[in-house]
Design a protein around this motif. Structure first.
Motif, PDB file in Angstrom:
ATOM      1  N   PHE A   1       0.834  -1.187   0.000  1.00 26.39           N
ATOM      2  CA  PHE A   1       0.000   0.000   0.000  1.00 26.39           C
ATOM      3  C   PHE A   1       0.882   1.255   0.000  1.00 26.39           C
ATOM      4  CE2 PHE A   1      -2.193   3.189   2.759  1.00 26.39           C
ATOM      5  CZ  PHE A   1      -3.244   3.502   1.907  1.00 26.39           C
ATOM      6  N   MET A   2       0.580   2.192  -0.912  1.00 26.70           N
ATOM      7  CA  MET A   2       1.295   3.471  -1.002  1.00 26.70           C
ATOM      8  C   MET A   2       0.291   4.604  -0.860  1.00 26.70           C
ATOM      9  SD  MET A   2       3.367   5.030  -4.274  1.00 26.70           S
ATOM     10  CE  MET A   2       4.714   3.884  -4.193  1.00 26.70           C
ATOM     11  N   SER A   3       0.605   5.619  -0.060  1.00 24.35           N
ATOM     12  CA  SER A   3      -0.345   6.712   0.153  1.00 24.35           C
ATOM     13  C   SER A   3       0.342   8.062   0.054  1.00 24.35           C
ATOM     14  CB  SER A   3      -1.016   6.574   1.513  1.00 24.35           C
ATOM     15  OG  SER A   3      -0.097   6.815   2.562  1.00 24.35           O
ATOM     16  N   GLU A   4      -0.470   9.082  -0.207  1.00 29.52           N
ATOM     17  CA  GLU A   4      -0.029  10.459  -0.274  1.00 29.52           C
ATOM     18  C   GLU A   4      -1.049  11.318   0.465  1.00 29.52           C
ATOM     19  OE1 GLU A   4       2.823  13.280  -1.581  1.00 29.52           O
ATOM     20  OE2 GLU A   4       2.819  11.092  -1.840  1.00 29.52           O
ATOM     21  N   PRO A   5      -0.629  12.200   1.412  1.00 33.84           N
ATOM     22  CA  PRO A   5      -1.578  12.995   2.193  1.00 33.84           C
ATOM     23  C   PRO A   5      -2.287  14.049   1.332  1.00 33.84           C
ATOM     24  CG  PRO A   5       0.660  13.702   2.625  1.00 33.84           C
ATOM     25  CD  PRO A   5       0.761  12.475   1.780  1.00 33.84           C
ATOM     26  N   ILE A   6      -3.514  14.381   1.727  1.00 37.47           N
ATOM     27  CA  ILE A   6      -4.295  15.417   1.039  1.00 37.47           C
ATOM     28  C   ILE A   6      -4.442  16.612   1.974  1.00 37.47           C
ATOM     29  CG2 ILE A   6      -6.511  15.993  -0.015  1.00 37.47           C
ATOM     30  CD1 ILE A   6      -6.874  13.012  -0.625  1.00 37.47           C
ATOM     31  N   TYR A   7      -4.017  17.765   1.501  1.00 37.98           N
ATOM     32  CA  TYR A   7      -4.171  19.010   2.249  1.00 37.98           C
ATOM     33  C   TYR A   7      -4.982  19.986   1.400  1.00 37.98           C
ATOM     34  CZ  TYR A   7      -0.587  17.463   5.530  1.00 37.98           C
ATOM     35  OH  TYR A   7       0.130  16.760   6.469  1.00 37.98           O
ATOM     36  N   ASP A   8      -5.923  20.730   2.070  1.00 39.82           N
ATOM     37  CA  ASP A   8      -6.677  21.724   1.313  1.00 39.82           C
ATOM     38  C   ASP A   8      -5.845  22.982   1.103  1.00 39.82           C
ATOM     39  OD1 ASP A   8      -6.688  23.116   3.692  1.00 39.82           O
ATOM     40  OD2 ASP A   8      -8.762  22.597   4.209  1.00 39.82           O
ATOM     41  N   LYS A   9      -6.422  23.972   0.467  1.00 40.86           N
ATOM     42  CA  LYS A   9      -5.679  25.186   0.120  1.00 40.86           C
ATOM     43  C   LYS A   9      -5.238  25.965   1.355  1.00 40.86           C
ATOM     44  CE  LYS A   9      -7.915  25.647  -4.384  1.00 40.86           C
ATOM     45  NZ  LYS A   9      -8.759  26.497  -5.257  1.00 40.86           N
ATOM     46  N   GLU A  10      -5.928  25.736   2.476  1.00 33.93           N
ATOM     47  CA  GLU A  10      -5.535  26.412   3.721  1.00 33.93           C
ATOM     48  C   GLU A  10      -4.498  25.612   4.492  1.00 33.93           C
ATOM     49  OE1 GLU A  10      -8.799  26.127   2.789  1.00 33.93           O
ATOM     50  OE2 GLU A  10      -8.818  28.202   2.059  1.00 33.93           O
ATOM     51  N   GLY A  11      -4.069  24.478   3.936  1.00 35.15           N
ATOM     52  CA  GLY A  11      -3.049  23.673   4.591  1.00 35.15           C
ATOM     53  C   GLY A  11      -3.588  22.723   5.639  1.00 35.15           C
ATOM     54  N   ARG A  12      -4.913  22.505   5.666  1.00 37.72           N
ATOM     55  CA  ARG A  12      -5.496  21.593   6.642  1.00 37.72           C
ATOM     56  C   ARG A  12      -5.488  20.165   6.088  1.00 37.72           C
ATOM     57  NH1 ARG A  12     -10.904  25.035   7.642  1.00 37.72           N
ATOM     58  NH2 ARG A  12     -10.629  25.106   5.393  1.00 37.72           N
ATOM     59  N   TYR A  13      -5.202  19.244   6.956  1.00 42.90           N
ATOM     60  CA  TYR A  13      -5.121  17.829   6.575  1.00 42.90           C
ATOM     61  C   TYR A  13      -6.516  17.278   6.330  1.00 42.90           C
ATOM     62  CZ  TYR A  13      -3.917  12.866   6.836  1.00 42.90           C
ATOM     63  OH  TYR A  13      -3.761  11.530   6.581  1.00 42.90           O
ATOM     64  N   ARG A  14      -6.733  16.682   5.141  1.00 45.17           N
ATOM     65  CA  ARG A  14      -8.050  16.186   4.762  1.00 45.17           C
ATOM     66  C   ARG A  14      -8.067  14.673   4.517  1.00 45.17           C
ATOM     67  NH1 ARG A  14     -11.657  19.636   6.604  1.00 45.17           N
ATOM     68  NH2 ARG A  14     -11.370  21.765   5.799  1.00 45.17           N
ATOM     69  N   GLY A  15      -7.015  13.979   4.876  1.00 47.84           N
ATOM     70  CA  GLY A  15      -6.968  12.527   4.676  1.00 47.84           C
ATOM     71  C   GLY A  15      -5.861  12.150   3.712  1.00 47.84           C
ATOM     72  N   TYR A  16      -6.079  11.079   2.989  1.00 43.73           N
ATOM     73  CA  TYR A  16      -5.053  10.660   2.035  1.00 43.73           C
ATOM     74  C   TYR A  16      -5.660   9.914   0.869  1.00 43.73           C
ATOM     75  CZ  TYR A  16      -5.357   5.984   4.199  1.00 43.73           C
ATOM     76  OH  TYR A  16      -5.784   4.766   4.672  1.00 43.73           O
ATOM     77  N   ILE A  17      -4.886   9.829  -0.216  1.00 47.93           N
ATOM     78  CA  ILE A  17      -5.218   8.974  -1.351  1.00 47.93           C
ATOM     79  C   ILE A  17      -4.179   7.863  -1.401  1.00 47.93           C
ATOM     80  CG2 ILE A  17      -3.942  10.495  -2.943  1.00 47.93           C
ATOM     81  CD1 ILE A  17      -5.827   9.512  -5.166  1.00 47.93           C
ATOM     82  N   GLY A  18      -4.630   6.638  -1.532  1.00 43.75           N
ATOM     83  CA  GLY A  18      -3.715   5.504  -1.498  1.00 43.75           C
ATOM     84  C   GLY A  18      -3.932   4.556  -2.663  1.00 43.75           C
ATOM     85  N   GLY A  19      -2.846   3.967  -3.139  1.00 43.72           N
ATOM     86  CA  GLY A  19      -2.909   2.974  -4.203  1.00 43.72           C
ATOM     87  C   GLY A  19      -2.353   1.649  -3.715  1.00 43.72           C
ATOM     88  N   THR A  20      -2.901   0.538  -4.205  1.00 37.25           N
ATOM     89  CA  THR A  20      -2.457  -0.786  -3.765  1.00 37.25           C
ATOM     90  C   THR A  20      -1.954  -1.601  -4.951  1.00 37.25           C
ATOM     91  OG1 THR A  20      -4.662  -1.767  -4.038  1.00 37.25           O
ATOM     92  CG2 THR A  20      -4.129  -0.785  -1.889  1.00 37.25           C
TER      93      THR A  20
END
Length: 536
Positions: free
Chosen positions: A168-187
């Motif tokens: 599993f590989m993931s990359e964090p998701i941040y909105d334009k204000e720099g707030r953490y919104r989760g991640y997108i991951g590929g398997t």
């Protein structure tokens, strides 16, 4: 009394001259043949082992570079997707799913892609058949990726719902204000068709008895031609332990099944995995046995002929008993000559010595011919890959300036598919003649593998090598060829020592230039970039 003494003399003193000569010559030839065979066997054994280790290490390097580039691309793809999904709270489910489907199908790098919000809820997934949308993540790896809030690559693990063995590989998701919104991951589904099996599934090393496998940073098998080995912990393997310590190299080893192997192993920088290319050492011994059989096949006929000559000469010397007895009693005591009209036995010994020398010369000739055959491509008559590497290393040791041209016939697979492999072979021979006609007698022309050729142009600058390469390219394009259609070639050039002082690196740089020529439309020549250019 004197007669009685003669009768009681030991029997070994009454051995006939014929038997003595036959025995001595036979023994001499057998000893010489044995020494030559043993020396040749040991020399070829060392050469084959060293060559196999080098080839396996080179293959491992190339595969490591491929995986490294692949994972950089996968990471880049996830990073870009994360930026697209930075405002996923304002996107509906269908929009998110469309993005995931586009990512999964555009590159086929991942078997599945998931988006998880900052609370740990699966917002969307492609494909939908996985069926975890709307559920809270369960695996420790998914929770770790959520907690880290930064790029993450898991070790192999089994999923809770589908019971698949995955990475599993993931990359964090941040909105334009720099707030953490989760991640997108590929398997990557390790036990099913995946990007690794697509790239490495038909690796040519399998054809010569070699095989390869990929291990994770924790020593678990990630890719293997035997799917039953996937996910197994083989960290006890001596080569795997070295990979886990960050080492790369090649060596003789014994695997966990007790099988002796010749292995090349390389660490993948991007993800910490390791690539191992191994050949059973029994393959080397099989080649050596075939070599010895060939030598004996060519040696036995002249040896038999030699024995017939020796027997004839020995019988010619076996004249009346008294003369031979008198002759034998004088050997070692004085200079002996046969009576007039008789052949001198020393002269016969000289003839036999010359015959032995002839047999030895024939053995050496056969050995040299076998060595030449081992260094020559049987289809085109050019030097082969092994000879090329030896010449490059010798030139580098002697500080000889040279340029390397790597050539690859464009769309050669289409020629084989359309006109057949026999026509493809004729095209290769046709191209080989063009190459040799365009270079100087002292230059080296080699068939590197398949439709790929290499020329070493001695004492040639990059510009001079480019002129040679263009001459080859234009001559092939305009020539009348076996298939009656225009054939083109793409070429890459590198120079020693302007580009590198390493043979392997020169080939790699020229190969990169070749791929650039391919990607730029084929039928062209590209010069490798210099280190300064690459740094910019």
């Amino acid at each position: 009394m004197s007669l009685l003494r003669k009768k009681k003399q030991p029997i070994w003193k009454q051995i006939s001259l014929t038997s003595l000569l036959i025995g001595l010559v036979s023994l001499s030839v057998l000893i010489t043949l044995t020494i030559l065979l043993v020396a040749s066997y040991q020399s070829n054994k060392k050469t084959l082992i060293d060559t196999t280790l080098t080839l396996n290490y080179t293959s491992a390097i190339k595969m490591s570079q491929t995986i490294d580039s692949l994972f950089k691309s996968m990471r880049s793809s996830l990073h870009y997707s994360a930026s697209v999904l930075s405002n996923m709270n304002s996107m509906n489910t269908d929009e998110i799913y469309s993005n995931l489907e586009l990512i999964r199908h555009s590159s086929n790098q991942f078997n599945s892609i998931v988006v998880v919000d900052e609370t740990g809820i699966v917002r969307n997934m492609s494909p939908k058949s996985v069926g975890t949308v709307g559920q809270y993540i369960r695996t420790e790896e998914a929770k770790t990726a959520l907690t880290l809030k930064k790029p993450y690559l898991s070790k192999p693990y089994i999923t809770t719902k589908t019971k698949r063995l995955i990475v599993f590989m993931s990359e964090p998701i941040y909105d334009k204000e720099g707030r953490y919104r989760g991640y997108i991951g590929g398997t990557i589904y390790l036990q099913e068709k995946n990007i690794l099996s697509m790239i490495f599934g038909n690796n040519p090393t399998d054809k010569i008895g070699s095989y390869f496998y990929i291990v994770g940073s924790n020593g678990h098998v990630l890719y293997h031609h035997d799917k039953n080995r996937l996910g197994k912990n083989i960290s006890a393997n001596q080569v795997v332990r070295k990979l886990m310590q960050g080492q790369s190299g090649h060596e003789q080893m014994v695997n966990l099944q007790g099988k002796a192997l010749l292995a090349g192993y390389v660490k993948v920088p991007e993800n910490g995995w390791g690539v191992i290319v191994a050949s059973p050492i029994s393959v080397v011994y099989e080649q050596l046995n075939d070599y010895i059989k060939t030598v004996l096949f060519y040696t036995l006929p002249p040896f038999i002929l030699l024995m017939l000559i020796v027997i004839g000469l020995a019988r010619g010397l076996a004249r009346p008993f008294v003369t031979l007895a008198d002759f034998m009693t004088k050997i070692g005591k004085e200079k002996v000559e046969l009576p007039k009209g008789k052949r001198h036995w020393n002269r016969e010994a000289d003839l036999l010595t010359e015959a032995v020398r002839y047999a030895v010369a024939d053995i050496k000739k056969q050995t040299e011919q076998l060595t030449l055959d081992a260094m020559t491509d049987p289809l085109t008559g050019l030097t082969n890959r092994r000879a090329l590497q030896a010449i490059m290393h010798r030139w580098i040791e002697e500080q000889i300036s040279f340029s390397i041209i790597i050539m690859d016939i464009d769309k050669f697979k289409s020629i084989n598919d359309t006109f057949g492999h026999q026509a493809g072979d004729e095209v290769l021979k046709h191209f080989a003649k063009i190459i040799t006609s365009c270079v100087r007698p002292g230059d080296v022309c080699c068939r590197f593998g398949g439709e790929e050729f290499i020329s070493l142009i001695s004492y040639a600058s990059i510009e001079e090598a480019h002129l040679v390469a263009e001459r080859i390219r234009l001559m092939l394009e305009k020539s009348v060829n076996p298939i009656g259609q225009t054939i083109t070639v793409s070429q890459g050039i590198a120079h020693y020592s302007s580009h590198s002082d390493s043979a392997e690196e020169l080939i790699h740089l020229a190969d990169q230039a070749l791929y650039k020529a391919k990607e730029s439309g084929r039928n062209q020549t590209v010069i490798a970039e210099f280190a300064e250019e690459l740094s910019h």
